[in-house]
Design an enzyme around this catalytic site. Sequence first.
Site, PDB file in Angstrom:
ATOM      1  CG  HIS A 166     -35.138   0.298   1.299  1.00 53.56           C
ATOM      2  ND1 HIS A 166     -34.538  -0.272   0.197  1.00 53.56           N
ATOM      3  CD2 HIS A 166     -34.381   1.370   1.637  1.00 53.56           C
ATOM      4  CE1 HIS A 166     -33.445   0.423  -0.106  1.00 53.56           C
ATOM      5  NE2 HIS A 166     -33.326   1.413   0.757  1.00 53.56           N
ATOM      6  CB  CYS A 260     -37.343  -2.891  -5.307  1.00 57.79           C
ATOM      7  SG  CYS A 260     -37.682  -3.322  -3.603  1.00 57.79           S
TER       8      CYS A 260
HETATM    9  N1  ARG Z   1     -29.701  -4.409  -3.439  1.00 59.41           N
HETATM   10  C1  ARG Z   1     -30.504  -3.241  -3.318  1.00 59.41           C
HETATM   11  C2  ARG Z   1     -30.052  -2.444  -2.097  1.00 59.41           C
HETATM   12  O1  ARG Z   1     -29.781  -3.040  -1.094  1.00 59.41           O
HETATM   13  C3  ARG Z   1     -31.951  -3.577  -3.233  1.00 59.41           C
HETATM   14  C4  ARG Z   1     -32.825  -2.376  -3.223  1.00 59.41           C
HETATM   15  C5  ARG Z   1     -34.263  -2.708  -3.056  1.00 59.41           C
HETATM   16  N2  ARG Z   1     -35.059  -1.563  -3.252  1.00 59.41           N
HETATM   17  C6  ARG Z   1     -36.105  -1.200  -2.487  1.00 59.41           C
HETATM   18  N3  ARG Z   1     -36.793  -0.175  -2.870  1.00 59.41           N
HETATM   19  N4  ARG Z   1     -36.394  -1.785  -1.365  1.00 59.41           N
HETATM   20  O2  ARG Z   1     -30.001  -1.234  -2.112  1.00 59.41           O
END
Ligand code: ARG
Length: 280
Positions: A166, A260
């Site tokens: 991300h 996050c």
């Molecule tokens: N386990 C979550 C996923 O893979 C983690 C999300 C992390 N969020 C972020 N905004 N990077 O979707």
Amino acid sequence: MSGSKFLMCAPDHFRVAYEINPWMSLRRQPDVALAQKQWKCFYELLTQKLKVTVELIPPVPLLPDMVFTANAGMARRKLFIPSNFRHPERAKEEVPFTQWFRARGYEIQMIEKPYYFEGEGDALSMGDELYTGYHFRSDVQSHDLVSGILKQSYFALELKDKRFYHLDTCFAPVSPNTALVFLDAFATYAQLVILENIADPIRVSEEEALRFACNAVVVEKDIVIPSGCPKVTAELEQRGFTVHATDFSEFMKAGGAAKCLVLSLDQPGTMAAEKPKLRN
Ligand code: ARG
């Protein structure tokens, strides 16, 4: 990211129940009590010390990643753009998040399926621009649609390292001129776009990027980053920021840290509609 009103979700059901990014392993479960403690500590830092307003959405059983509210979508004034999650495990979050915003009078603008979009995990404002990250979890087409809805121009950045899946794992705007960035996470052209357009990029080392140094929450001149990032801390302090190093070890087992865990609810007026109209 910056802002002083956030949406958070308590980690009551948080665990690693599936593997959808390289950080997650069913064999490496978070310590649930410690995760609760870390989340509470972060929540108290935001609400008590930094005087941020935090709204809470009730956690839903069997939605362990709902704690990562950054991925709910994007909220601007009374407009909410829900995410279209790539993975079905997270797509189930779309209903409770959208209901929460609808119940509060937000206009809901969906992104056309099948374009994947994962909210503020993908798209962050910096000054008047939007910077978006695509490849592993989201489609660039969705970012074009978001930019159209928000009437905000954007730079689409291609991600190339699956550990930084991300945008908010490798890029954090901290002021209109300055951003934390782990350049190696980006495709070559995206690196050029960043270096051409950002006056003061703070280049984060791989070591600190892997400690989620770029997953920062900015509240004016205060910044929350994960502990163990002394170089980034020094760079930020040199620029007059107060750094709050905080432990997110249990959330990192699911691939997330400070940023996050929050979604901005009060992004400033970057919508073109709010700017003076040009006459032809
Ligand atoms: N386990 C979550 C996923 O893979 C983690 C999300 C992390 N969020 C972020 N905004 N990077 O979707």
